[in-house]
Design an enzyme around this catalytic site. Structure first.
Site, mmCIF file in Angstrom:
data_model
loop_
_atom_site.group_PDB
_atom_site.id
_atom_site.type_symbol
_atom_site.label_atom_id
_atom_site.label_comp_id
_atom_site.label_asym_id
_atom_site.label_seq_id
_atom_site.Cartn_x
_atom_site.Cartn_y
_atom_site.Cartn_z
ATOM 1 N N GLU A 326 45.451 47.695 39.005
ATOM 2 C CA GLU A 326 45.868 46.266 39.692
ATOM 3 C C GLU A 326 45.702 45.162 38.621
ATOM 4 O O GLU A 326 46.362 44.575 38.320
ATOM 5 C CB GLU A 326 45.190 46.280 41.084
ATOM 6 C CG GLU A 326 45.410 45.123 41.754
ATOM 7 C CD GLU A 326 44.317 44.685 42.867
ATOM 8 O OE1 GLU A 326 44.760 43.825 43.750
ATOM 9 O OE2 GLU A 326 43.488 45.415 43.014
ATOM 10 N N HIS A 327 44.636 45.051 38.345
ATOM 11 C CA HIS A 327 43.833 43.972 37.146
ATOM 12 C C HIS A 327 43.549 44.901 36.014
ATOM 13 O O HIS A 327 42.700 45.776 35.967
ATOM 14 C CB HIS A 327 42.719 43.496 37.917
ATOM 15 C CG HIS A 327 42.753 43.073 39.178
ATOM 16 N ND1 HIS A 327 42.353 43.555 40.522
ATOM 17 C CD2 HIS A 327 43.316 41.741 39.508
ATOM 18 C CE1 HIS A 327 42.662 42.608 41.378
ATOM 19 N NE2 HIS A 327 43.199 41.430 40.973
#
Length: 434
Positions: A326-327
């Site tokens: 996601e990050h």
């Protein structure tokens, strides 16, 4: 496996490597699925009465007026500090700048003489924003959802949040021009947005994070013909950091912990070709963890997290692409040089001075991101999610005549006679006019 256990990737078997990149399992239990289905059916059948009953049952709150009045929103604004208001204003400005730049230019081309094709963009007419409540109200998500909705031109924007709604959420709604705010939380809020009630308008698409019940409700309404579309599948928060010997261990540790504190099912991973860096980060994590109010939550998340040593940065990139975080934070000497090799990530943060927190709040990018490996096919939330594309074609007589035989041949090959006839009839009409 403890987070302090440093793993040598190249000493692992292929199966062990696969296991290292597995995420904590998420699945709605049968009881959650049944409970959510019952809530959806009840709200659909009984409307506002069902919403009030669920507020009393789940939120322990008696809700008289489901819609928050303009006076209540104004009063909430008065209770906030000028410092927080100014910080929100800066964040909105940056979010607005970045999302306005995402506007697509219209496409208008002649594919061949007399055959004009266009692509035009229209806003999703009505959208629902779900904002979780609780001890740490996510008012930043209001900014991330309502700002692109406004830029896209969505005619109706409806916000739901569990009662009592935090002042910060109400002010963020006001700042972003959202007037329809409702004291409704949980799966019942998703039901209200999907089906509509006497008070809550039905919307075309629902956005926003939530707990297991909210996530399951979004999944179910997206599969019902009378329901609503949703932004994207949701999973626990996650971050992967690529760091070399030039990284600052304290910075890396702080970024790992900023995700770990989200929840016990969050996952954080460090990839580094430098074993000393892995040891230093592990020590920094322990030091910083001791100072966190949400230390216990973060520690639970660290149980499913990893410190992995690789042979080089190229292998770090390869592993990151397999995982699809996601990050993705890249803290290396030449961080930008690695970007071209990244194929799957929700949002990427380059260098020592780009903490994940910047994207969460105020850099301008959106913090609503695909998780749980969905980065392989899904994008970070943007202006396009609040819009839809429509194509237009127009053929002149000359353009039609030149293309007619091609269409007839293709239609005949697919044995779709009516398709062919729609062209042949027009060809014959042109012959009669000649």
């Amino acid at each position: 496996m403890s987070f302090n256990t440093i793993i040598d990737w190249n000493s692992c078997t292929a199966e062990q490597q696969r296991q290292l990149l597995m995420r904590p399992a998420i699945s709605a239990s049968e009881s959650i699925t049944r409970t959510v289905n019952d809530i959806l059916d009840n709200v659909k059948a009984r409307g506002d009465d069902a919403l009030r009953e669920y507020s009393a049952k789940f939120d322990k709150t008696t809700v008289n007026a489901l819609k928050v009045s303009a006076e209540e929103i104004a009063a909430a604004s008065e209770r906030l500090s000028d410092e927080l208001k100014q910080a929100m204003a800066v964040a909105v400005k940056n979010i607005e700048t970045f999302h306005t730049a995402q506007k697509l230019p219209p496409v208008d081309v002649e594919t061949q003489p007399g055959v004009r094709c266009q692509q035009v963009t229209r806003p999703v007419a009505s959208v629902g924003l779900y904002i979780p409540g609780g001890s740490a109200p996510l008012f930043s998500t209001v900014l991330m959802l309502a700002t692109p909705a406004r830029i896209a031109g969505c005619k109706k924007v409806v916000l739901c949040s569990p009662p009592p709604i935090a002042d910060e959420i109400l002010y963020a709604a006001q700042l972003c021009g959202v007037k329809d705010v409702f004291n409704v939380g949980g799966a019942q809020a998703i039901a209200a947005l999907a089906f509509g009630t006497e008070s809550v308008p039905k919307v075309d698409k629902i956005f926003g994070p939530g707990n297991a019940f909210v996530t399951e409700a979004k999944r179910q309404v997206s599969q019902r013909l009378d329901g609503a579309a949703i932004d994207m599948p949701a999973g626990p928060s996650e971050v992967l950091v690529i760091a070399d010997s030039g990284a600052t261990p304290d910075f890396v540790a702080s970024d790992l912990l900023s995700q770990a504190e989200h929840g016990p099912d969050s996952q954080v991973i460090l990839l580094t070709p430098d074993a000393d860096m892995a040891h230093q980060v592990a020590e920094a994590v322990e030091r910083q963890l001791a100072e966190l109010p949400r230390a216990e939550t973060a520690r639970q998340a660290l149980n499913a997290s990893r410190l992995i040593v690789t042979k080089d940065l190229a292998q770090c990139v390869e592993i990151s692409n397999q995982y699809g975080p996601e990050h993705l934070i890249i803290q290396t000497r030449n961080a930008r040089d690695l970007v071209d090799g990244i194929t799957s990530a929700g949002s990427v943060f380059l260098g020592d001075w780009s903490p994940e927190s910047a994207g969460d709040y105020a850099s301008g990018t959106n913090h609503v991101l695909p998780t749980y490996g969905y980065t392989a096919t899904c994008s970070s939330l943007g202006l396009a999610d609040f819009q839809k594309r429509m194509t237009v074609q127009e053929l002149s007589k000359e353009g039609f005549s030149a293309l007619a035989s091609t269409i007839e041949t293709l239609a005949a090959a697919e044995r779709l006679t009516a398709h062919k006839n729609a062209v042949t009839l027009r060809v014959n009409a042109l012959k009669e006019q000649a």
